[in-house]
Structures are given as structure tokens and as C-alpha cells.
Design a protein around this motif. Structure first.
Motif, short mmCIF file in Angstrom:
data_model
loop_
_atom_site.label_atom_id
_atom_site.label_comp_id
_atom_site.label_asym_id
_atom_site.label_seq_id
_atom_site.Cartn_x
_atom_site.Cartn_y
_atom_site.Cartn_z
N TYR A 88 0.85 -1.19 0.00
CA TYR A 88 0.00 0.00 0.00
C TYR A 88 0.89 1.24 0.00
O TYR A 88 1.74 1.40 0.88
N LEU A 89 0.69 2.13 -0.97
CA LEU A 89 1.57 3.28 -1.13
C LEU A 89 0.91 4.60 -0.77
O LEU A 89 1.60 5.53 -0.36
N ALA A 90 -0.41 4.69 -0.94
CA ALA A 90 -1.13 5.94 -0.62
C ALA A 90 -2.59 5.58 -0.38
O ALA A 90 -3.13 4.67 -1.01
N PRO A 91 -3.24 6.31 0.53
CA PRO A 91 -4.67 6.05 0.77
C PRO A 91 -5.52 6.52 -0.41
O PRO A 91 -5.17 7.48 -1.09
N VAL A 92 -6.64 5.84 -0.61
CA VAL A 92 -7.59 6.22 -1.66
C VAL A 92 -8.85 6.73 -0.97
O VAL A 92 -9.58 5.96 -0.35
N PRO A 93 -9.13 8.04 -1.07
CA PRO A 93 -10.38 8.56 -0.51
C PRO A 93 -11.53 8.25 -1.47
O PRO A 93 -11.31 7.82 -2.61
N PHE A 94 -12.76 8.49 -1.01
CA PHE A 94 -13.89 8.30 -1.92
C PHE A 94 -13.70 9.21 -3.12
O PHE A 94 -13.25 10.34 -3.00
N ARG A 95 -14.06 8.71 -4.27
CA ARG A 95 -13.89 9.45 -5.52
C ARG A 95 -14.92 8.94 -6.52
O ARG A 95 -15.35 7.79 -6.44
N THR A 96 -15.28 9.77 -7.46
CA THR A 96 -16.22 9.35 -8.50
C THR A 96 -15.48 8.84 -9.74
O THR A 96 -16.05 8.09 -10.52
N GLU A 97 -14.22 9.25 -9.91
CA GLU A 97 -13.43 8.77 -11.05
C GLU A 97 -12.95 7.35 -10.73
O GLU A 97 -12.49 7.08 -9.62
N PRO A 98 -12.99 6.47 -11.70
CA PRO A 98 -12.52 5.10 -11.44
C PRO A 98 -11.00 5.05 -11.27
O PRO A 98 -10.28 5.90 -11.78
N LEU A 99 -10.56 4.05 -10.55
CA LEU A 99 -9.14 3.74 -10.45
C LEU A 99 -8.78 2.87 -11.65
O LEU A 99 -9.64 2.19 -12.21
N GLN A 100 -7.53 2.86 -12.00
CA GLN A 100 -7.05 1.94 -13.02
C GLN A 100 -6.24 0.86 -12.35
O GLN A 100 -5.35 1.15 -11.54
N VAL A 101 -6.57 -0.39 -12.66
CA VAL A 101 -5.80 -1.52 -12.16
C VAL A 101 -5.10 -2.14 -13.37
O VAL A 101 -5.76 -2.69 -14.26
N HIS A 102 -3.78 -2.01 -13.41
CA HIS A 102 -2.97 -2.58 -14.49
C HIS A 102 -2.58 -3.99 -14.08
O HIS A 102 -2.15 -4.20 -12.94
N VAL A 103 -2.70 -4.93 -15.01
CA VAL A 103 -2.35 -6.33 -14.76
C VAL A 103 -1.42 -6.79 -15.87
O VAL A 103 -1.70 -6.54 -17.05
N TRP A 104 -0.33 -7.46 -15.49
CA TRP A 104 0.54 -8.06 -16.48
C TRP A 104 1.18 -9.31 -15.90
O TRP A 104 1.11 -9.57 -14.71
N VAL A 105 1.78 -10.09 -16.76
CA VAL A 105 2.38 -11.38 -16.39
C VAL A 105 3.88 -11.17 -16.22
O VAL A 105 4.52 -10.52 -17.05
N THR A 106 4.44 -11.74 -15.14
CA THR A 106 5.88 -11.61 -14.91
C THR A 106 6.64 -12.92 -15.05
O THR A 106 7.86 -12.92 -15.17
N VAL A 134 1.63 -12.83 -11.74
CA VAL A 134 1.12 -11.57 -12.26
C VAL A 134 1.55 -10.44 -11.34
O VAL A 134 1.86 -10.65 -10.16
N ALA A 135 1.56 -9.24 -11.90
CA ALA A 135 1.83 -8.04 -11.13
C ALA A 135 0.70 -7.06 -11.40
O ALA A 135 0.03 -7.15 -12.45
N TYR A 136 0.49 -6.17 -10.46
CA TYR A 136 -0.59 -5.19 -10.56
C TYR A 136 -0.08 -3.83 -10.10
O TYR A 136 0.79 -3.75 -9.23
N GLU A 137 -0.69 -2.79 -10.62
CA GLU A 137 -0.56 -1.44 -10.08
C GLU A 137 -1.96 -0.84 -10.04
O GLU A 137 -2.71 -0.93 -11.02
N VAL A 138 -2.29 -0.22 -8.92
CA VAL A 138 -3.57 0.47 -8.75
C VAL A 138 -3.24 1.95 -8.72
O VAL A 138 -2.48 2.40 -7.85
N SER A 139 -3.80 2.71 -9.67
CA SER A 139 -3.41 4.12 -9.80
C SER A 139 -4.52 4.95 -10.42
O SER A 139 -5.56 4.44 -10.83
N ASP A 140 -4.24 6.24 -10.49
CA ASP A 140 -5.00 7.14 -11.35
C ASP A 140 -3.96 7.88 -12.17
O ASP A 140 -2.79 7.46 -12.22
#
Length: 134
Positions: free
Chosen positions: A60-78, A87-93
Motif C-alpha cells: 500500500y503506497l497511498a490512501p484512496v479517498p472516496f472518488r467518483t473517477e474510477p481507479l485503473q488496475v494494471h495487470v501483467w504477467v511476470t 502476475v503483477a498489478y498497479e492500482v493508480s490514477d
């Protein structure tokens, strides 16, 4: 190549501090992983029999407050093995990386209720999303 899943933050995802609960991140990863499987691994020529998660780790790198914009979850194979893949993931905006995660999945024979080798068709698809771990 990475698969990108847009994930809405739901009001009930929040904890008493007003940000997304840590357990909810695992749900976001699951939603992205299922979307990846349904969009890429389930085909008429190569039905995806299934896979099971045998390990998952979230940083966990930063808290996510309530938001109306969706988060992006990137998924790839390592990594792709004989019967498992990682697999690896990144959750970001657009400006913030909220979490990084990794997971190990084992190809699974749903009818036989046991692990199975990754099929040649699955391997071909997974290789398109392969970015070896740094």
C-alpha cells in the motif's frame, strides 16, 4: 503489454477513516484478474479452464479517498511456468500510484479438481502480457 481494468470506488469500500479499506484492494485485484481472464483467456479455440490464486502480496503506497473517477488496475504477467504463472498489478490514477501487488496463480482443472499444466493456447496469450519482473 498490460491489461487495464477501470474500477469504481464504491461508498461501502471505505473504512472509518474515509479511505478504501485495505481488504478492498484484494477485491479490486480480483475484479481486474477476472476481467483479464474473461477478455483474454476465454476464447472459442482455447477455453480457460480456470486458475486459483495460491499467493498474493499487496504494498500500500497511498490512501484512496472516496472518488467518483474510477481507479485503473494494471495487470501483467511476470513469469510463466509449467502449471503456474505470476502476475503483477498497479492500482493508480493519472497522478498517483496507490498500490503495487503480485500474485501467483496455478492453472486448475475445474472438473478434475486438481492443478493442470498451462495449455499451449493459454501460454501464447499470457506471453503477450509478459513483462519479466525487474
Amino acid at each position: 503489454m498490460r491489461h487495464v481494468y477501470e474500477c469504481s470506488v464504491r461508498f461501502d469500500d471505505l473504512d472509518a477513516f474515509g479511505h478504501v479499506n485495505n481488504v478492498t484492494f484484494a477485491e479490486y485485484l480480483q475484479e481486474a484478474r477476472v476481467d483479464f481472464a474473461h477478455r483474454h483467456l476465454v476464447t472459442g479455440d482455447a477455453p480457460h479452464e480456470g486458475s486459483v490464486v495460491v499467493h498474493q502480496s499487496i504494498e500500500y503506497l497511498a490512501p484512496v479517498p472516496f472518488r467518483t473517477e474510477p481507479l485503473q488496475v494494471h495487470v501483467w504477467v511476470t513469469r510463466i511456468g509449467t502449471s503456474s504463472f505470476e502476475v503483477a498489478y498497479e492500482v493508480s490514477d493519472a497522478s498517483t500510484l496507490f498500490a503495487r501487488a503480485t500474485g501467483v496463480l496455478v492453472a486448475y482443472d475445474v472438473k478434475g479438481d486438481r492443478p493442470r499444466p498451462v495449455s499451449a493456447a493459454e501460454r501464447d496469450i499470457l506471453e503477450r502480457f509478459l513483462e519479466p519482473a525487474a
